[in-house]
Design a protein around this motif. Structure first.
Motif, mmCIF file in Angstrom:
data_model
loop_
_atom_site.group_PDB
_atom_site.id
_atom_site.type_symbol
_atom_site.label_atom_id
_atom_site.label_comp_id
_atom_site.label_asym_id
_atom_site.label_seq_id
_atom_site.Cartn_x
_atom_site.Cartn_y
_atom_site.Cartn_z
ATOM 1 N N PHE A 69 0.892 -1.161 0.000
ATOM 2 C CA PHE A 69 0.000 0.000 0.000
ATOM 3 C C PHE A 69 0.927 1.206 0.000
ATOM 4 O O PHE A 69 1.564 1.514 1.006
ATOM 5 C CB PHE A 69 -0.891 -0.015 1.254
ATOM 6 N N VAL A 70 1.041 1.875 -1.147
ATOM 7 C CA VAL A 70 2.055 2.913 -1.347
ATOM 8 C C VAL A 70 1.434 4.300 -1.241
ATOM 9 O O VAL A 70 0.434 4.592 -1.908
ATOM 10 C CB VAL A 70 2.748 2.742 -2.715
ATOM 11 N N VAL A 71 2.060 5.149 -0.407
ATOM 12 C CA VAL A 71 1.600 6.522 -0.203
ATOM 13 C C VAL A 71 2.779 7.466 -0.428
ATOM 14 O O VAL A 71 3.835 7.306 0.181
ATOM 15 C CB VAL A 71 1.038 6.715 1.226
ATOM 16 N N LEU A 72 2.569 8.440 -1.301
ATOM 17 C CA LEU A 72 3.600 9.437 -1.565
ATOM 18 C C LEU A 72 3.456 10.600 -0.584
ATOM 19 O O LEU A 72 2.345 11.045 -0.315
ATOM 20 C CB LEU A 72 3.478 9.974 -2.992
ATOM 21 N N LEU A 73 4.572 11.077 -0.074
ATOM 22 C CA LEU A 73 4.564 12.295 0.720
ATOM 23 C C LEU A 73 4.771 13.432 -0.278
ATOM 24 O O LEU A 73 5.864 13.661 -0.781
ATOM 25 C CB LEU A 73 5.653 12.256 1.784
ATOM 26 N N LYS B 56 1.082 4.429 -9.620
ATOM 27 C CA LYS B 56 1.250 3.171 -8.882
ATOM 28 C C LYS B 56 0.857 3.280 -7.407
ATOM 29 O O LYS B 56 0.991 2.312 -6.676
ATOM 30 C CB LYS B 56 2.720 2.733 -8.950
ATOM 31 N N THR B 57 0.401 4.431 -6.982
ATOM 32 C CA THR B 57 0.199 4.624 -5.546
ATOM 33 C C THR B 57 -1.268 4.632 -5.157
ATOM 34 O O THR B 57 -2.152 4.830 -5.985
ATOM 35 C CB THR B 57 0.846 5.942 -5.083
ATOM 36 N N LYS B 58 -1.487 4.431 -3.868
ATOM 37 C CA LYS B 58 -2.841 4.436 -3.314
ATOM 38 C C LYS B 58 -3.243 5.821 -2.804
ATOM 39 O O LYS B 58 -4.394 6.053 -2.512
ATOM 40 C CB LYS B 58 -2.941 3.454 -2.143
ATOM 41 N N GLY B 59 -2.249 6.704 -2.625
ATOM 42 C CA GLY B 59 -2.607 8.014 -2.114
ATOM 43 C C GLY B 59 -1.412 8.925 -1.962
ATOM 44 O O GLY B 59 -0.258 8.530 -2.159
ATOM 45 N N LYS B 60 -1.736 10.179 -1.619
ATOM 46 C CA LYS B 60 -0.728 11.194 -1.373
ATOM 47 C C LYS B 60 -1.077 11.899 -0.072
ATOM 48 O O LYS B 60 -2.245 12.209 0.170
ATOM 49 C CB LYS B 60 -0.707 12.240 -2.498
ATOM 50 N N ILE B 61 -0.062 12.140 0.727
ATOM 51 C CA ILE B 61 -0.234 12.881 1.972
ATOM 52 C C ILE B 61 0.710 14.073 1.954
ATOM 53 O O ILE B 61 1.871 13.948 1.577
ATOM 54 C CB ILE B 61 0.070 11.998 3.201
ATOM 55 N N GLY C 27 10.267 11.624 -2.076
ATOM 56 C CA GLY C 27 10.938 11.706 -3.362
ATOM 57 C C GLY C 27 12.183 12.574 -3.320
ATOM 58 O O GLY C 27 12.617 13.036 -2.269
ATOM 59 N N GLY C 28 12.723 12.794 -4.501
ATOM 60 C CA GLY C 28 13.900 13.626 -4.643
ATOM 61 C C GLY C 28 13.535 15.100 -4.681
ATOM 62 O O GLY C 28 12.389 15.484 -4.417
ATOM 63 N N PRO C 29 14.483 15.941 -5.048
ATOM 64 C CA PRO C 29 14.276 17.389 -4.986
ATOM 65 C C PRO C 29 13.191 17.925 -5.917
ATOM 66 O O PRO C 29 12.641 18.989 -5.676
ATOM 67 C CB PRO C 29 15.643 17.965 -5.360
ATOM 68 N N TYR C 30 12.836 17.185 -6.978
ATOM 69 C CA TYR C 30 11.835 17.660 -7.925
ATOM 70 C C TYR C 30 10.497 16.944 -7.790
ATOM 71 O O TYR C 30 9.612 17.093 -8.626
ATOM 72 C CB TYR C 30 12.357 17.530 -9.362
ATOM 73 N N GLY C 31 10.364 16.138 -6.755
ATOM 74 C CA GLY C 31 9.110 15.430 -6.563
ATOM 75 C C GLY C 31 9.121 14.069 -7.231
ATOM 76 O O GLY C 31 10.161 13.418 -7.294
ATOM 77 N N PHE C 32 7.943 13.670 -7.740
ATOM 78 C CA PHE C 32 7.768 12.316 -8.247
ATOM 79 C C PHE C 32 7.477 12.292 -9.736
ATOM 80 O O PHE C 32 6.846 13.185 -10.289
ATOM 81 C CB PHE C 32 6.611 11.629 -7.516
ATOM 82 N N SER C 33 7.860 11.197 -10.347
ATOM 83 C CA SER C 33 7.548 10.918 -11.738
ATOM 84 C C SER C 33 6.082 10.508 -11.858
ATOM 85 O O SER C 33 5.499 9.952 -10.926
ATOM 86 C CB SER C 33 8.451 9.772 -12.210
ATOM 87 N N ASP C 34 5.496 10.756 -13.018
ATOM 88 C CA ASP C 34 4.118 10.317 -13.268
ATOM 89 C C ASP C 34 3.980 8.809 -13.092
ATOM 90 O O ASP C 34 2.918 8.321 -12.725
ATOM 91 C CB ASP C 34 3.671 10.713 -14.681
ATOM 92 N N ILE C 35 5.055 8.077 -13.360
ATOM 93 C CA ILE C 35 5.057 6.623 -13.197
ATOM 94 C C ILE C 35 4.659 6.264 -11.763
ATOM 95 O O ILE C 35 3.847 5.364 -11.544
ATOM 96 C CB ILE C 35 6.460 6.043 -13.505
#
Length: 157
Positions: free
Chosen positions: A69-73, A117-122, A105-113
């Motif tokens: 269950f993947v969540v991007l910060l 693939k994620t379940k959410g963003k916080i 993620g890195g300094p520029y954020g995340f790739s569209d890829i």
């Protein structure tokens, strides 16, 4: 459930690293927690922001399982107060999730890829923080969330 935090790049502050380790150790009383650092991408001077994000995404995807269950910060993610975040953790546990993965993620954020693939963003705040500080803030909030769920006196309201 296990919780994993994936972060791009090492921390260059021993003080921050010590504080993150302190909360990692506290979390062990509640849940299995792992912080995994993915090395910075090399030769970024020759890459566009998009190419750098794609290379970081490739490195991140290698660390994920199909059942995670993947969540991007992410600065554009949903914001929670601490009690709401604790309830979010409980909801994910109640779903029978084997592993919850938060990604910094890195300094520029995340790739569209990765967004696909994620379940959410916080979002931890409308403010911008260094990626090193975000590690401390999310680990502390996960710890705080578990103390809230266990009705322990760490969190005051």
């Amino acid at each position: 459930m296990n919780i994993k935090l994936l972060a791009i790049g090492k921390t260059d502050s021993s003080d921050l690293e010590r504080l993150v380790n302190q909360y990692e150790n506290r979390l062990k009383h509640y849940i299995k927690f792992d912080l995994e650092v993915i090395p910075d991408i090399k030769n970024v001077k020759n890459l566009s922001e998009s190419q750098q994000k794609d290379k970081e995404a490739d490195a991140i995807l290698k660390k994920l399982n199909s059942t995670d269950f993947v969540v991007l910060l992410d600065e554009n993610g949903k914001q929670y107060n601490s009690v709401e975040f604790a309830n979010y953790l409980q909801k994910i546990m109640n779903m029978g999730t084997k592993q919850l993965v938060f990604i910094i993620g890195g300094p520029y954020g995340f790739s569209d890829i990765l967004y696909k693939k994620t379940k959410g963003k916080i979002s931890l705040s409308k403010m911008t923080f260094s990626h090193q500080m975000v590690r401390l803030f999310i680990v502390e909030q996960i710890y705080r969330g578990f103390t809230i769920l266990k009705n322990e006196p760490y969190h005051h309201q």
